[in-house]
Design a protein around this motif. Structure first.
Motif: not given
Length: 360
Positions: A281, A284, A288, A292
């Motif tokens: 993550p 990303r 996004e 997270y």
């Protein structure tokens, strides 16, 4: 004068930007600063500013040779640590390749130092936040070769500081944690004419009280302000002293805290709770990744309210972290979709079942 005043105020560590050795004059300047720090019994954080963290091949080898020369030149100097680079950042979007490239640069430089002086402490000062807007930095991966971790933070005393600080908290892996740079601006030009871009003497002092209490309460071992004294030209009115050498109210507070903390006996207190940040993550796209990291910030807020002693660990998405003394590992993925009340209840239950302490 500056070093003498620092010691008079009870401070014990100073960070100085020192240019890479390109001439004998550069070496003599570094020698002078090292000698003055030794004279006034200050730990010197010898900080490189202009080295290229994107370097590869021969250029990286030259940079590593420079750090090896620093280590050799000051091999017998006690109380000196090396800051590899101020706020490193690769000017490209975040990716696994970028994270490993920066980690490789850090490892090469740290190994060059240790090949000469195995006991010399090495770190690197990370600016707050994570990658974004076309830049790339991943302090959890790139700090593998460092002896202690160093976070920089600028901002208002709100809920964001604990998470930014904790993002480099690797005490569970045996690495002390410091706030290596922080500050604000205290000058009439800023707080009267530029909205939200400066402090009065009173709010400036309060900000440093907040930062110091949180740094040590969150497991930090030190705090360094940007900077000690305002430069004569007044571009950065961020010092603990005015350009004339007259102390700000915050400097008097620092002196009082230094005297008080100097009477405290240190205790080893590694975290028994870890927040495991998954690698994928963090690589990303911005939107996004931000979602997270917001979740990890919410978890940090709960842990702070519960008085937990927690830190960070990198998670590769496969092997569950196993570190001595750690009772609970929290994954932000496990708490997706929970309300604030549900999140607090879920984390409190996990900590209670594991018998975690509330002595941060």
């Amino acid at each position: 004068r500056d070093f003498r005043q620092m010691r008079q105020f009870g401070l014990k560590i100073v960070r100085c930007f020192i240019p890479p050795f390109e001439s004998e004059a550069d070496r003599r300047l570094s020698d002078m600063i090292v000698q003055l720090a030794q004279k006034h019994h200050l730990v010197l954080y010898h900080s490189a500013q202009a080295v290229n963290v994107a370097a590869v091949g021969e250029e990286r080898a030259r940079i590593a040779a420079y750090f090896a020369e620093v280590a050799e030149r000051y091999r017998d100097v006690r109380g000196l640590a090396i800051d590899l680079r101020n706020e490193p950042d690769l000017k490209r979007p975040p990716s696994r390749e970028s994270a490993e490239a920066l980690e490789g640069w850090t490892r090469t430089c740290a190994e060059a130092i240790r090949a000469v002086d195995a006991n010399r402490l090495v770190s690197m000062g990370w600016s707050q936040g994570w990658a974004g807007d076309g830049s790339s930095k991943d302090p959890l991966i790139a700090s593998r070769s460092l002896d202690f971790t160093d976070r920089h933070f600028y901002g208002t005393p709100d809920g964001r500081m604990p998470s930014d600080f904790k993002d480099v908290d690797q005490r569970a892996e045996g690495k002390p944690l410091i706030l290596g740079e922080c500050g604000s601006k205290e000058h009439p030009t800023f707080y009267r004419l530029i909205a939200n871009n400066g402090d009065t003497p009173e709010t400036y002092a309060r900000k440093f009280r907040y930062l110091a209490s949180h740094v040590f309460g969150l497991g930090g071992s030190g705090i360094l302000a940007w900077h000690w004294r305002d430069p004569i030209e007044g571009i950065f009115p961020c010092g603990q002293l005015y350009s004339t050498g007259v102390p700000r109210l915050s400097a008097e507070q620092y002196a009082a805290m230094a005297r008080a903390f100097g009477e405290v006996r240190l205790k080893e207190n590694p975290p028994d709770v870890l927040v495991a940040l998954a690698e994928e993550p963090r690589m990303r796209p911005d939107r996004e990744r931000f979602a997270y990291l917001q979740r990890r910030e919410a978890i940090d807020g709960v842990l702070l309210k519960l008085g937990a002693n927690w830190g960070r660990v990198n998670w590769d998405g496969q092997t569950e972290p196993q570190l001595a003394g750690v009772k609970v590992v929290l994954h932000p993925e496990d708490f997706a979709g929970l309300s604030a009340v549900e999140l607090t209840a879920a984390i409190a239950r996990r900590l209670a079942m594991a018998g975690c302490s509330n002595e941060a």
